[in-house]
Design a protein around this motif. Sequence first.
Motif, PDB file in Angstrom:
ATOM      1  N   GLN A  11       0.788  -1.035   0.044  1.00  0.00           N
ATOM      2  CA  GLN A  11       0.039  -0.066   0.243  1.00  0.00           C
ATOM      3  C   GLN A  11       0.908   1.242  -0.018  1.00  0.00           C
ATOM      4  O   GLN A  11       1.366   1.474   1.034  1.00  0.00           O
ATOM      5  N   THR A  12       0.772   1.965  -1.150  1.00  0.00           N
ATOM      6  CA  THR A  12       1.999   3.183  -1.454  1.00  0.00           C
ATOM      7  C   THR A  12       1.226   4.386  -1.895  1.00  0.00           C
ATOM      8  O   THR A  12       0.348   4.144  -2.413  1.00  0.00           O
ATOM      9  N   ASN A  13       2.096   5.066  -1.774  1.00  0.00           N
ATOM     10  CA  ASN A  13       2.035   6.632  -2.501  1.00  0.00           C
ATOM     11  C   ASN A  13       2.501   6.569  -3.785  1.00  0.00           C
ATOM     12  O   ASN A  13       3.496   5.670  -3.976  1.00  0.00           O
ATOM     13  N   PHE A  42       1.311  -4.851  -6.224  1.00  0.00           N
ATOM     14  CA  PHE A  42       1.304  -3.456  -6.069  1.00  0.00           C
ATOM     15  C   PHE A  42      -0.024  -2.816  -6.550  1.00  0.00           C
ATOM     16  O   PHE A  42      -0.915  -3.679  -7.325  1.00  0.00           O
ATOM     17  N   PRO A  43      -0.363  -1.792  -6.369  1.00  0.00           N
ATOM     18  CA  PRO A  43      -1.860  -0.986  -6.744  1.00  0.00           C
ATOM     19  C   PRO A  43      -1.768  -0.741  -8.207  1.00  0.00           C
ATOM     20  O   PRO A  43      -0.695  -1.117  -9.092  1.00  0.00           O
ATOM     21  N   ARG A 196      -3.864   2.464  -3.320  1.00  0.00           N
ATOM     22  CA  ARG A 196      -2.779   3.298  -3.131  1.00  0.00           C
ATOM     23  C   ARG A 196      -3.518   4.484  -1.862  1.00  0.00           C
ATOM     24  O   ARG A 196      -4.303   4.211  -1.423  1.00  0.00           O
ATOM     25  N   VAL A 197      -2.418   5.175  -1.254  1.00  0.00           N
ATOM     26  CA  VAL A 197      -2.564   6.295  -0.549  1.00  0.00           C
ATOM     27  C   VAL A 197      -1.995   7.499  -1.143  1.00  0.00           C
ATOM     28  O   VAL A 197      -1.400   7.447  -1.923  1.00  0.00           O
ATOM     29  N   GLY A 198      -2.330   8.460  -0.337  1.00  0.00           N
ATOM     30  CA  GLY A 198      -1.904   9.930  -0.736  1.00  0.00           C
ATOM     31  C   GLY A 198      -2.663  10.688  -1.459  1.00  0.00           C
ATOM     32  O   GLY A 198      -3.999  10.488  -1.798  1.00  0.00           O
ATOM     33  N   GLU A 199      -2.094  11.762  -2.205  1.00  0.00           N
ATOM     34  CA  GLU A 199      -2.837  12.781  -3.065  1.00  0.00           C
ATOM     35  C   GLU A 199      -2.391  12.783  -4.328  1.00  0.00           C
ATOM     36  O   GLU A 199      -1.193  12.965  -4.435  1.00  0.00           O
ATOM     37  N   LEU A 221      -6.612  -9.631   6.923  1.00  0.00           N
ATOM     38  CA  LEU A 221      -5.768  -8.410   7.068  1.00  0.00           C
ATOM     39  C   LEU A 221      -6.274  -7.144   6.613  1.00  0.00           C
ATOM     40  O   LEU A 221      -7.225  -7.140   5.531  1.00  0.00           O
ATOM     41  N   SER A 222      -6.239  -6.126   7.265  1.00  0.00           N
ATOM     42  CA  SER A 222      -6.655  -4.885   6.775  1.00  0.00           C
ATOM     43  C   SER A 222      -5.423  -3.727   7.474  1.00  0.00           C
ATOM     44  O   SER A 222      -4.868  -4.052   8.178  1.00  0.00           O
ATOM     45  N   PHE A 223      -5.245  -2.747   6.452  1.00  0.00           N
ATOM     46  CA  PHE A 223      -4.307  -1.848   6.619  1.00  0.00           C
ATOM     47  C   PHE A 223      -4.765  -0.518   7.318  1.00  0.00           C
ATOM     48  O   PHE A 223      -6.041  -0.212   7.198  1.00  0.00           O
ATOM     49  N   GLU A 224      -3.962   0.079   8.132  1.00  0.00           N
ATOM     50  CA  GLU A 224      -4.335   1.305   8.784  1.00  0.00           C
ATOM     51  C   GLU A 224      -4.491   2.390   7.532  1.00  0.00           C
ATOM     52  O   GLU A 224      -3.966   2.472   6.821  1.00  0.00           O
ATOM     53  N   THR A 225      -5.741   2.910   7.817  1.00  0.00           N
ATOM     54  CA  THR A 225      -6.181   4.230   7.101  1.00  0.00           C
ATOM     55  C   THR A 225      -5.274   5.231   6.815  1.00  0.00           C
ATOM     56  O   THR A 225      -4.618   5.725   7.588  1.00  0.00           O
ATOM     57  N   GLY A 226      -4.661   5.488   5.399  1.00  0.00           N
ATOM     58  CA  GLY A 226      -3.833   6.572   4.935  1.00  0.00           C
ATOM     59  C   GLY A 226      -2.487   6.320   5.013  1.00  0.00           C
ATOM     60  O   GLY A 226      -1.735   7.317   4.762  1.00  0.00           O
ATOM     61  N   LYS A 227      -2.046   5.305   5.495  1.00  0.00           N
ATOM     62  CA  LYS A 227      -0.539   5.027   5.642  1.00  0.00           C
ATOM     63  C   LYS A 227       0.132   3.939   4.624  1.00  0.00           C
ATOM     64  O   LYS A 227      -0.322   2.842   4.439  1.00  0.00           O
TER      65      LYS A 227
END
Length: 259
Positions: A11-13, A42-43, A196-199, A221-227
């Motif tokens: 999970q990446t920007n 990858f996203p 993905r995360v970020g803007e 499994l679940s990822f932390e929001t926005g990280k």
Amino acid sequence: MKPSLTISLVQTNNIWENIEANLISLSSKINDIEEQTDMIIFPELFSTGFTMEADKVAESMDGKGVLWMKGISKRKNCLVIGSLLIRESGAFFNRLIVAFPDGHLEHYDKRHLFSFAGEDKVFKAGKERLIFDYKGFRICPLICYDLRFPVWARNTDNIDLIIFVANWPNARMLAWDTLLKARAIENLCYVIGVNRVGEDNNKLIYTGHSAVYDAMGGTILSFETGKEAVRSVSIDLKHIIQTRRQFRFLEDRDDFVIK
């Protein structure tokens, strides 16, 4: 002993429209993934972001992104999955690549192009699903907007794992969370969503919510929001076999042909 897979979700920007910078960044992020992982995911459009400037950043099947995926797959001895912006035969594709450790490639071209953002004006839609076997699992990888179309994702081929790679914005995260779980429940299979995360440069905010669900819709499994994060999980074919033996819902599914 029933087969199992260890799968690493990234999970990446993204760095907007900068293939080389994204590949350098991702190489660093996955450096610590253990050698025994079976798959890295990858996203969607992980090397460029969800840009419609295809003529500027599209690559060929011999381009930087594809060669990088092949190199990672060989070095880590695992599958590498993600979508890239590909130019082929005068057309552009949002193409999901599956790189195998032996150098072999499979691919899937996104069927449901996101007309809300004009993706259908730039890319050519795919016509066929990709279903492949790997270490005892039948796997079907799909892309983002495909998640909203249950007929396309329907388990008609004894699929054990459906993967969705995405650039799914925060404004519609309720749909993402709900539909991933629904696809697992209705198809009695594992479902993985990697977002993905970020803007991005369109001022869209992404908060991830990458997740893994079992065949009953339970969260593995679940990822932390926005990280940004890289996390691994193991899935077991025994769970699929036992669930389908107990709940024979797929035997009652409708027969249909997609045109």
